[in-house]
Design a protein around this motif. Structure first.
Motif, PDB file in Angstrom:
ATOM      1  N   SER A   1       0.819  -1.369   0.060  1.00  0.00           N
ATOM      2  CA  SER A   1       0.031   0.003   0.116  1.00  0.00           C
ATOM      3  C   SER A   1       0.828   1.312   0.179  1.00  0.00           C
ATOM      4  CB  SER A   1      -1.178   0.013   1.348  1.00  0.00           C
ATOM      5  OG  SER A   1      -1.608   0.935   1.512  1.00  0.00           O
ATOM      6  N   GLY A   2       0.623   2.049  -1.066  1.00  0.00           N
ATOM      7  CA  GLY A   2       1.245   3.440  -0.935  1.00  0.00           C
ATOM      8  C   GLY A   2       2.743   3.270  -1.487  1.00  0.00           C
ATOM      9  N   SER A   3       2.901   2.499  -2.232  1.00  0.00           N
ATOM     10  CA  SER A   3       4.177   1.852  -2.815  1.00  0.00           C
ATOM     11  C   SER A   3       4.311   2.675  -4.292  1.00  0.00           C
ATOM     12  CB  SER A   3       4.398   0.326  -2.997  1.00  0.00           C
ATOM     13  OG  SER A   3       3.211  -0.050  -4.123  1.00  0.00           O
ATOM     14  N   GLY A   4       3.392   3.137  -5.105  1.00  0.00           N
ATOM     15  CA  GLY A   4       3.433   3.927  -6.088  1.00  0.00           C
ATOM     16  C   GLY A   4       3.255   3.002  -7.347  1.00  0.00           C
TER      17      GLY A   4
ATOM     18  N   GLU B   1     -13.271   8.037   3.710  1.00  0.00           N
ATOM     19  CA  GLU B   1     -11.927   7.626   3.406  1.00  0.00           C
ATOM     20  C   GLU B   1     -11.701   7.159   1.992  1.00  0.00           C
ATOM     21  OE1 GLU B   1     -10.041   6.169   7.471  1.00  0.00           O
ATOM     22  OE2 GLU B   1      -8.977   4.815   5.898  1.00  0.00           O
TER      23      GLU B   1
ATOM     24  N   ARG C   1      -9.678   8.365  -1.446  1.00  0.00           N
ATOM     25  CA  ARG C   1      -8.805   7.563  -2.116  1.00  0.00           C
ATOM     26  C   ARG C   1      -8.936   7.436  -3.616  1.00  0.00           C
ATOM     27  NH1 ARG C   1      -5.303   4.163   0.583  1.00  0.00           N
ATOM     28  NH2 ARG C   1      -4.710   3.074  -1.328  1.00  0.00           N
TER      29      ARG C   1
ATOM     30  N   ARG D   1      -8.171  10.422  -5.093  1.00  0.00           N
ATOM     31  CA  ARG D   1      -6.698  10.566  -5.482  1.00  0.00           C
ATOM     32  C   ARG D   1      -6.391   9.804  -6.680  1.00  0.00           C
ATOM     33  NH1 ARG D   1      -2.704   7.391  -4.758  1.00  0.00           N
ATOM     34  NH2 ARG D   1      -0.522   8.528  -4.757  1.00  0.00           N
TER      35      ARG D   1
ATOM     36  N   GLY E   1       8.009   3.524  -5.736  1.00  0.00           N
ATOM     37  CA  GLY E   1       7.957   3.935  -6.896  1.00  0.00           C
ATOM     38  C   GLY E   1       9.007   3.518  -7.900  1.00  0.00           C
TER      39      GLY E   1
END
Lengths: 173, 106
Positions: A9-12, A41, A45, A48, A166
């Motif tokens: 999660s949030g790794s790009g 939430e 997401r 985003r 990323g």
């Protein structure tokens, strides 16, 4: 061609997957959205992701459940994001089919058919199995089903890429 | 800046100490403290980018488990992930450490 991209999660991983589609050149682009907007939430997401995709020419197709029935109007490049939602929706959402031994084969056969029909299919998976023991047997079953889907897809895919902070890491090509 | 990422207890700090430059350890915890105090952790990132160009920064990969039940933990995990992407973009080298073994990924 089938490409499987995974990361935490949030790794790009989403941004990488979108760019993988853009690099494939001009063709119709479809974004298969699997997330059901659950609370503030969830909406944040989704917003985003929408902002990230803006201007990249994707036509968004909502498909939270029954993925194997998905029909796209044209041949082109497809981004399916993501497997954790697709599996969770089938199990828990009101339109899903609930727990079923067929879940993994159905999703994977759907993806295989789509990749036969389309020029490029990029599927985003989730590296969320490294957190030790799940709290409940239900979560354990969910993680197991997700892992089954991902293992099958990684074996079907011509290209498998992990994304860390990323950064692209080639797993299979 | 050099970035060292990896899961908990994988040997990030031990490896970071072998590199040249001073080590900023466990940057995720600095982010957590900022969030707990209601501060914007991105300000820390901007300051670090400007001032710590020779530093070796270690940060945990938090996004590789199930979604946390707690809303604060979810926000914390998400922001640490995004900040790690930004630091990786800035860094001249990025290493990932797993079981004590570093792999240079950038």
């Amino acid at each position: 061609m089938l490409v499987f991209v995974y990361g935490g999660s949030g790794s790009g991983k989403s941004e990488y997957a979108e760019n993988r589609i853009l690099e494939a050149g001009e063709m119709p682009r479809f974004y298969v959205a699997t997330m059901e907007p659950f609370g503030a939430e969830g909406r944040k997401r989704i917003e985003r992701h929408r902002a990230l995709r803006a201007g990249k020419g994707f036509v968004t197709v909502e498909c939270p459940t029954h993925f194997e029935e998905l029909q796209l109007p044209e041949k082109g490049a497809v981004l399916l994001e993501d497997l954790s939602n697709l599996v969770a929706n089938e199990i828990w959402s009101e339109h899903g089919r609930g727990w079923s031994d067929n879940l993994c084969p159905q999703i994977c056969q759907g993806i295989r058919r789509l990749s036969d029909e389309q020029r490029l299919v990029v599927v985003v998976g989730n590296d969320i199995h490294r957190d030790g023991e799940p709290q409940t047997p239900e979560m354990e079953s969910y993680l197991s089903l997700l892992a089954q889907c991902q293992t099958t897809l990684a074996s079907l895919a011509e290209e498998v890429t992990e994304v860390v902070c990323g950064i692209k890491i080639v797993v299979k090509e | 800046m050099v970035l060292v990422v990896g899961g908990s207890h994988q040997g990030k700090y031990a490896f970071a100490k072998t590199l040249s430059g001073h080590v900023i350890k466990d940057f995720h915890l600095t982010v957590k403290t900022a969030l707990e105090q209601g501060k914007d952790p991105w300000e820390l990132v901007e300051r670090m980018k400007a001032e710590q160009t020779d530093a070796v920064v270690t940060v945990a990969e938090l996004g590789c488990g199930l979604i946390p039940v707690d809303a604060f933990d979810r926000e914390y995990r998400e922001i640490v992930g995004r900040i790690s992407c930004e630091l990786a973009k800035q860094a001249q080298a990025v290493y990932r450490v797993c079981c004590g073994i570093p792999t240079r990924i950038k």
